[in-house]
Design a protein around this motif. Structure first.
Motif, PDB file in Angstrom:
ATOM      1  N   THR A  23    -100.038  67.451  -5.926  1.00 14.43           N
ATOM      2  CA  THR A  23    -100.762  68.502  -5.200  1.00 14.43           C
ATOM      3  C   THR A  23    -101.983  67.930  -4.486  1.00 14.43           C
ATOM      4  O   THR A  23    -102.577  68.607  -3.646  1.00 14.43           O
ATOM      5  N   GLU A  24    -102.351  66.713  -4.825  1.00 13.47           N
ATOM      6  CA  GLU A  24    -103.433  66.034  -4.119  1.00 13.47           C
ATOM      7  C   GLU A  24    -103.304  64.539  -4.340  1.00 13.47           C
ATOM      8  O   GLU A  24    -102.587  64.083  -5.230  1.00 13.47           O
ATOM      9  N   LEU A  25    -103.995  63.777  -3.505  1.00 12.68           N
ATOM     10  CA  LEU A  25    -103.939  62.322  -3.559  1.00 12.68           C
ATOM     11  C   LEU A  25    -105.310  61.762  -3.910  1.00 12.68           C
ATOM     12  O   LEU A  25    -106.322  62.464  -3.825  1.00 12.68           O
ATOM     13  N   ASP A  26    -105.338  60.503  -4.295  1.00 14.15           N
ATOM     14  CA  ASP A  26    -106.618  59.839  -4.518  1.00 14.15           C
ATOM     15  C   ASP A  26    -107.405  59.812  -3.217  1.00 14.15           C
ATOM     16  O   ASP A  26    -106.826  59.728  -2.118  1.00 14.15           O
ATOM     17  N   GLU A  27    -108.718  59.870  -3.322  1.00 14.76           N
ATOM     18  CA  GLU A  27    -109.561  59.900  -2.122  1.00 14.76           C
ATOM     19  C   GLU A  27    -109.400  58.657  -1.263  1.00 14.76           C
ATOM     20  O   GLU A  27    -109.597  58.710  -0.050  1.00 14.76           O
ATOM     21  N   ASP A  28    -109.052  57.545  -1.890  1.00 16.68           N
ATOM     22  CA  ASP A  28    -108.916  56.301  -1.133  1.00 16.68           C
ATOM     23  C   ASP A  28    -107.499  56.086  -0.600  1.00 16.68           C
ATOM     24  O   ASP A  28    -107.172  55.010  -0.102  1.00 16.68           O
ATOM     25  N   GLU A  29    -106.652  57.112  -0.714  1.00 12.80           N
ATOM     26  CA  GLU A  29    -105.289  57.000  -0.197  1.00 12.80           C
ATOM     27  C   GLU A  29    -105.334  56.758   1.311  1.00 12.80           C
ATOM     28  O   GLU A  29    -106.060  57.431   2.055  1.00 12.80           O
ATOM     29  N   ASN A  35     -97.770  72.064  -1.260  1.00 20.30           N
ATOM     30  CA  ASN A  35     -97.702  72.133  -2.718  1.00 20.30           C
ATOM     31  C   ASN A  35     -99.100  72.320  -3.302  1.00 20.30           C
ATOM     32  O   ASN A  35     -99.916  71.400  -3.300  1.00 20.30           O
ATOM     33  N   LEU A  36     -99.366  73.514  -3.802  1.00 26.45           N
ATOM     34  CA  LEU A  36    -100.690  73.902  -4.267  1.00 26.45           C
ATOM     35  C   LEU A  36    -100.681  74.060  -5.785  1.00 26.45           C
ATOM     36  O   LEU A  36     -99.777  74.665  -6.350  1.00 26.45           O
ATOM     37  N   SER A  37    -101.710  73.515  -6.440  1.00 27.75           N
ATOM     38  CA  SER A  37    -101.798  73.682  -7.884  1.00 27.75           C
ATOM     39  C   SER A  37    -102.256  75.100  -8.224  1.00 27.75           C
ATOM     40  O   SER A  37    -102.872  75.784  -7.403  1.00 27.75           O
ATOM     41  N   GLU A  38    -101.957  75.528  -9.442  1.00 24.54           N
ATOM     42  CA  GLU A  38    -102.359  76.871  -9.876  1.00 24.54           C
ATOM     43  C   GLU A  38    -103.876  77.005  -9.899  1.00 24.54           C
ATOM     44  O   GLU A  38    -104.424  78.052  -9.522  1.00 24.54           O
ATOM     45  N   GLU A  39    -104.569  75.954 -10.295  1.00 25.27           N
ATOM     46  CA  GLU A  39    -106.025  75.989 -10.354  1.00 25.27           C
ATOM     47  C   GLU A  39    -106.637  76.143  -8.958  1.00 25.27           C
ATOM     48  O   GLU A  39    -107.585  76.919  -8.762  1.00 25.27           O
ATOM     49  N   GLU A  40    -106.079  75.421  -7.986  1.00 25.81           N
ATOM     50  CA  GLU A  40    -106.589  75.512  -6.621  1.00 25.81           C
ATOM     51  C   GLU A  40    -106.245  76.860  -6.007  1.00 25.81           C
ATOM     52  O   GLU A  40    -107.046  77.437  -5.248  1.00 25.81           O
ATOM     53  N   ASN A  82    -103.659  70.688  -2.100  1.00 28.21           N
ATOM     54  CA  ASN A  82    -104.978  70.995  -2.663  1.00 28.21           C
ATOM     55  C   ASN A  82    -106.132  70.615  -1.747  1.00 28.21           C
ATOM     56  O   ASN A  82    -107.132  71.322  -1.681  1.00 28.21           O
ATOM     57  N   GLU A  83    -106.006  69.483  -1.067  1.00 26.11           N
ATOM     58  CA  GLU A  83    -107.058  69.017  -0.165  1.00 26.11           C
ATOM     59  C   GLU A  83    -106.574  69.200   1.271  1.00 26.11           C
ATOM     60  O   GLU A  83    -105.686  68.486   1.736  1.00 26.11           O
ATOM     61  N   LYS A  84    -107.172  70.157   1.975  1.00 24.25           N
ATOM     62  CA  LYS A  84    -106.699  70.474   3.327  1.00 24.25           C
ATOM     63  C   LYS A  84    -106.751  69.288   4.289  1.00 24.25           C
ATOM     64  O   LYS A  84    -105.824  69.107   5.081  1.00 24.25           O
ATOM     65  N   PRO A  85    -107.800  68.463   4.272  1.00 23.81           N
ATOM     66  CA  PRO A  85    -107.799  67.309   5.178  1.00 23.81           C
ATOM     67  C   PRO A  85    -106.609  66.376   4.953  1.00 23.81           C
ATOM     68  O   PRO A  85    -106.044  65.839   5.912  1.00 23.81           O
ATOM     69  N   GLN A  86    -106.240  66.177   3.680  1.00 23.77           N
ATOM     70  CA  GLN A  86    -105.083  65.334   3.392  1.00 23.77           C
ATOM     71  C   GLN A  86    -103.802  65.965   3.929  1.00 23.77           C
ATOM     72  O   GLN A  86    -102.981  65.293   4.569  1.00 23.77           O
ATOM     73  N   ALA A  87    -103.624  67.259   3.673  1.00 26.53           N
ATOM     74  CA  ALA A  87    -102.418  67.947   4.133  1.00 26.53           C
ATOM     75  C   ALA A  87    -102.313  67.905   5.651  1.00 26.53           C
ATOM     76  O   ALA A  87    -101.236  67.660   6.212  1.00 26.53           O
ATOM     77  N   ARG A  88    -103.421  68.124   6.329  1.00 30.84           N
ATOM     78  CA  ARG A  88    -103.408  68.121   7.794  1.00 30.84           C
ATOM     79  C   ARG A  88    -103.065  66.739   8.346  1.00 30.84           C
ATOM     80  O   ARG A  88    -102.308  66.624   9.314  1.00 30.84           O
TER      81      ARG A  88
END
Length: 276
Positions: free
Chosen positions: A24-30, A170-175, A231-237
């Motif tokens: 649902t999200e990647l490492d920031e340094d991806e 793909n969104l996590s339940e928490e997000e 989870n992280e919109k910038p990554q998804a975009r």
């Protein structure tokens, strides 16, 4: 569908049929493609697609409530030529839409040759949300037939020149929960909150089960699903923009060739009318 090595890593895997199997999200340094570069490529190659008017691209975007479908489409359209780009949103079928076959309402909104069209939800809702919130009498549904109709429909579109890219955010339940609360907390988002958001949260597990089944049944080589961390919109975009740009480059790598004799004729006509 021919896709880049980068896009291939986000392809739905028929062996992994549960959303929890995908990040649902990647490492920031991806290391992701630069979003601005991809958006500029979308603008340029969408113009080439429009100029050639031979092929078209249908972008289908799905995900749970608050997964960022609207904002993703707005971002992708940053440099698009509005003459050849359109976006449509599909809610619960009512009235005339509900009285027709479930594919009827998308027919008139499909891309013409040369167009890029984005669907915020789509005909796939007829095998996901509609399994929870019925539109017809329960006895009037044949889900296996609907899956087959979707596969045949998309196969036909591809054969006729429309490439299809299907995205699941793909969104996590928490997000998901965090974004629901954010809609209430922020005035610029509050207007989007409806009782259906609460109903969607209550039914999220059932919705997810039907969505997992739908993706498994409608993922094909011609019209594949891409599983994008949401989870992280910038990554998804960044991911989706790169996938879309790649397909546009394949559909329309160049502007159409012009006949030199025709160009010379145009220049002479302009000169005859005082344009020099």
């Amino acid at each position: 569908m021919n896709i880049s090595s980068f896009a291939r890593q986000w392809l739905y895997d028929p062996v992994k049929t549960k959303f929890r199997d995908y990040p649902t999200e990647l490492d920031e340094d991806e290391d992701l493609p630069d979003l601005e570069d991809s958006l500029k490529d979308i603008g340029e190659y969408q113009r080439r697609l429009w100029a050639n008017k031979r092929r078209s691209l249908l972008l289908v975007i799905h995900g749970p409530d608050t997964s960022g479908k609207d904002s993703l489409i707005r971002t992708l359209a940053t440099y698009a030529d509005p003459a050849g780009f359109h976006a449509w949103s599909f809610g619960r079928p009512e009235g005339l839409e509900a009285s027709h076959h479930f594919l009827w309402r998308v027919g008139g909104k499909l891309p013409a040759r040369g167009e890029l069209v984005a669907f915020n939800r789509s005909h796939h809702e007829a095998v996901i949300a509609e399994r929870i919130w019925l539109v017809l009498h329960p006895d009037d549904y044949n889900w296996s037939s609907r899956y087959r109709s979707i596969r045949d429909f998309e196969r036909h579109l591809v054969a006729e020149g429309t490439q299809i890219v299907k995205i699941w955010l793909n969104l996590s339940e928490e997000e998901h929960a965090r974004r629901l609360l954010k809609r209430l907390d922020k005035p610029r988002k509050r207007w989007k909150f409806e009782r259906s958001d609460i109903a969607g949260w209550e039914k999220r597990r059932t919705y997810e089960k039907y969505a997992e089944e739908a993706l498994e049944e409608t993922h094909t080589d011609d019209a594949p699903w891409f599983m994008v961390p949401g989870n992280e919109k910038p990554q998804a975009r960044a991911i989706v923009a790169s996938i879309v740009a790649d397909q546009l480059k394949r559909l329309a790598p160049e502007y159409p060739e012009e006949d030199p004799e025709v160009l010379d004729e145009y220049r002479k006509l302009l000169e005859d009318h005082g344009v020099t």
